[in-house]
Every structure is written in C-alpha cells, then in structure tokens.
Design an enzyme around this catalytic site. Structure first.
Site, PDB file in Angstrom:
ATOM      1  N   GLY A  63       1.844  15.667 -10.254  1.00 20.45           N
ATOM      2  CA  GLY A  63       0.612  16.108  -9.572  1.00 20.45           C
ATOM      3  C   GLY A  63       1.233  17.355  -8.008  1.00 20.45           C
ATOM      4  O   GLY A  63       2.394  17.656  -8.279  1.00 20.45           O
ATOM      5  N   GLN A  68       1.130  21.692  -0.742  1.00 23.46           N
ATOM      6  CA  GLN A  68       2.141  21.985  -1.432  1.00 23.46           C
ATOM      7  C   GLN A  68       2.207  23.730  -1.288  1.00 23.46           C
ATOM      8  O   GLN A  68       3.287  24.906  -1.721  1.00 23.46           O
ATOM      9  CB  GLN A  68       2.549  21.394  -2.407  1.00 23.46           C
ATOM     10  N   CYS A 124       9.962  15.959  -5.866  1.00 16.66           N
ATOM     11  CA  CYS A 124       9.369  16.655  -6.277  1.00 16.66           C
ATOM     12  C   CYS A 124       9.004  17.389  -5.984  1.00 16.66           C
ATOM     13  O   CYS A 124       9.789  18.252  -5.623  1.00 16.66           O
ATOM     14  CB  CYS A 124       9.249  16.158  -3.877  1.00 16.66           C
ATOM     15  N   LEU A 125       8.107  18.878  -5.824  1.00 19.67           N
ATOM     16  CA  LEU A 125       8.007  19.857  -6.545  1.00 19.67           C
ATOM     17  C   LEU A 125       8.596  20.566  -4.948  1.00 19.67           C
ATOM     18  O   LEU A 125       8.710  22.183  -5.463  1.00 19.67           O
ATOM     19  CB  LEU A 125       7.109  19.975  -7.053  1.00 19.67           C
ATOM     20  N   HIS A 166       2.116   8.843  -3.618  1.00 19.87           N
ATOM     21  CA  HIS A 166       3.008  10.240  -3.583  1.00 19.87           C
ATOM     22  C   HIS A 166       2.378  11.326  -2.819  1.00 19.87           C
ATOM     23  O   HIS A 166       2.810  12.088  -2.178  1.00 19.87           O
ATOM     24  CB  HIS A 166       4.037  10.867  -4.735  1.00 19.87           C
ATOM     25  N   GLU A 167       0.891  11.303  -4.005  1.00 14.62           N
ATOM     26  CA  GLU A 167       0.350  12.921  -3.334  1.00 14.62           C
ATOM     27  C   GLU A 167      -0.477  12.880  -1.972  1.00 14.62           C
ATOM     28  O   GLU A 167      -0.864  13.501  -1.473  1.00 14.62           O
ATOM     29  CB  GLU A 167      -0.473  12.724  -4.620  1.00 14.62           C
ATOM     30  N   HIS A 170       1.676  13.039   0.674  1.00 15.04           N
ATOM     31  CA  HIS A 170       1.512  15.011   1.410  1.00 15.04           C
ATOM     32  C   HIS A 170       0.083  14.904   1.892  1.00 15.04           C
ATOM     33  O   HIS A 170       0.664  15.910   2.916  1.00 15.04           O
ATOM     34  CB  HIS A 170       1.840  15.191  -0.297  1.00 15.04           C
TER      35      HIS A 170
HETATM   36 ZN    ZN Z   1       5.174  15.984  -4.276  1.00 15.07          ZN
END
Ligand code: ZN
Length: 209
Positions: A63, A68, A124-125, A166-167, A170
């Site tokens: 995701g 991000q 997480c990226l 999670h997304e 963000h």
């Molecule tokens: Zn993340």
C-alpha cells in the site's frame, strides 16, 4: 542515460516512480485534503495514481498513501500479491489472501460491530528498516471513490483490513508507530533473526517484563 532509463523516458511520465518522503517530513502529520470528482479524472491525478502504483511495486509494498510521496491528498493505492511467500500457517494466522490493485480516494473507515482486535507485525515504507506489532480491527468497511471517481463500498477482513487501516491512518496524519506496542519495535534484521519464526502471541509472551 542507461538503456533502461531511455526506455522509461520513451514510455513517458506514467512509468516513473516517485521519491518517498522520510519520517519527520511535516506532510506525514497533516490531514490530507479530499479530491473532487473533476480532480480525480484529471490527467494530473491519473498520472499520480500510475506513478504511485509504480512506486509501491518498486519498493515493494502492499500500500502507498499520497502523503508518503509528499502529496497531501486523500488517495492511496493498494495491492497485495506477496502472500505466496508465506507458509500456509502464516497465511492462516494473518488471514492474508491476495488483493488486486485498486485505488481508494476520500475514504471513510468504519469498524464492523462484530470485529475483534488482532495484533501483527507491521512495517511502513516511510520507515523501511523497522517493524512492530500493531493491534487493529479484524473487520472493517470502507466507503470511498475509485480511480474513476465512482463510489465503492469495501468489506475487508484480516490482512486486507489491516492494510486499509494503515493507509487511511496516513491520510489522517497518523503512522503505525502511534499505535505500535512499543516493546515489540524491532529492526528488520532482528525481526528476521528473533521474531519471524514464532507466532505473535509467543513474541508478546516473551516480551513481557
Ligand atoms: Zn505506511
């Protein structure tokens, strides 16, 4: 210019990947703004969606939310094709089944009434070298728009429900570290060495003071 780069240039801007912002960038802590139907259908946003998809796949991740990549917009791309790397026990424990590529825009998240909480390691990226156990609702409903600006309702369980939560976090300026069980926070290297092979319950038991 490398051959690969020349090829990418030929394919145009839609084939590009975007730079990920790092933890500490203020955009990660802002509530992202909603997109209008006209904006969603605009070439600029359609191009952004393509580039976010490329960026998520290149990372790789399951995701990616617009903040991000430095854009404060209520937009995220999701795709989970990695469950084949897990054992049947791990798939069962995580309730992790494939999720085809799709886009969520202006999402509203509802926890299903019968939903239990479940806890798993999450990464997480935005902070790619870390992971930790995050309790999340097992079962959610999301009302949003898709890439064609059409309304959709998503009913999700298990790992997919986790990705959505999670997304959407963000998009509201929240990160998993706001919800992580702090004592479980680990580098990926230590995760692979000490925690990956056991169930989350075993890990939590071991970490008890
Ligand atoms: Zn993340």
């Amino acid at each position: 210019m490398s051959e690969e780069k020349a090829e990418l240039e030929q394919l145009g801007p839609r084939s590009r990947t975007l730079e990920l912002v790092e933890l500490g960038h203020p955009v990660l802590r802002q509530k992202a703004r909603e997109l209008s139907r006209e904006e969603i259908l605009s070439p600029e946003i359609q191009e952004l969606i393509e580039q976010m998809k490329n960026t998520m796949r290149a990372a790789p991740g399951v995701g990616l939310a617009a903040p991000q990549v430095g854009r404060s917009l209520q937009l995220a791309v999701i795709e989970d094709v990695y469950q084949s790397q897990l054992t049947p026990e791990q798939i069962e424990e995580r309730q992790r089944y494939g999720v085809p590529l799709h886009v969520i825009i202006n999402p509203r998240l509802f926890i299903e009434e019968e939903s239990k909480k479940c806890a798993f390691y999450e990464g997480c990226l935005t902070m790619p070298t870390w992971r930790g156990v995050v309790p999340r609702a097992e079962s959610v409903r999301v009302e949003c728009l898709d890439a064609s600006a059409e309304p959709v309702v998503i009913h999700a369980k298990g790992w997919y429900a986790r990705i959505l939560q999670h997304e959407i976090d963000h998009l509201n300026g929240k990160l998993y570290i706001d919800r992580v069980l702090l004592e479980t926070l680990t580098t990926n290297t230590c995760y692979e060495e000490y925690w990956e092979k056991m169930s989350v319950n075993e890990a939590l038991e071991r970490l008890k003071p």
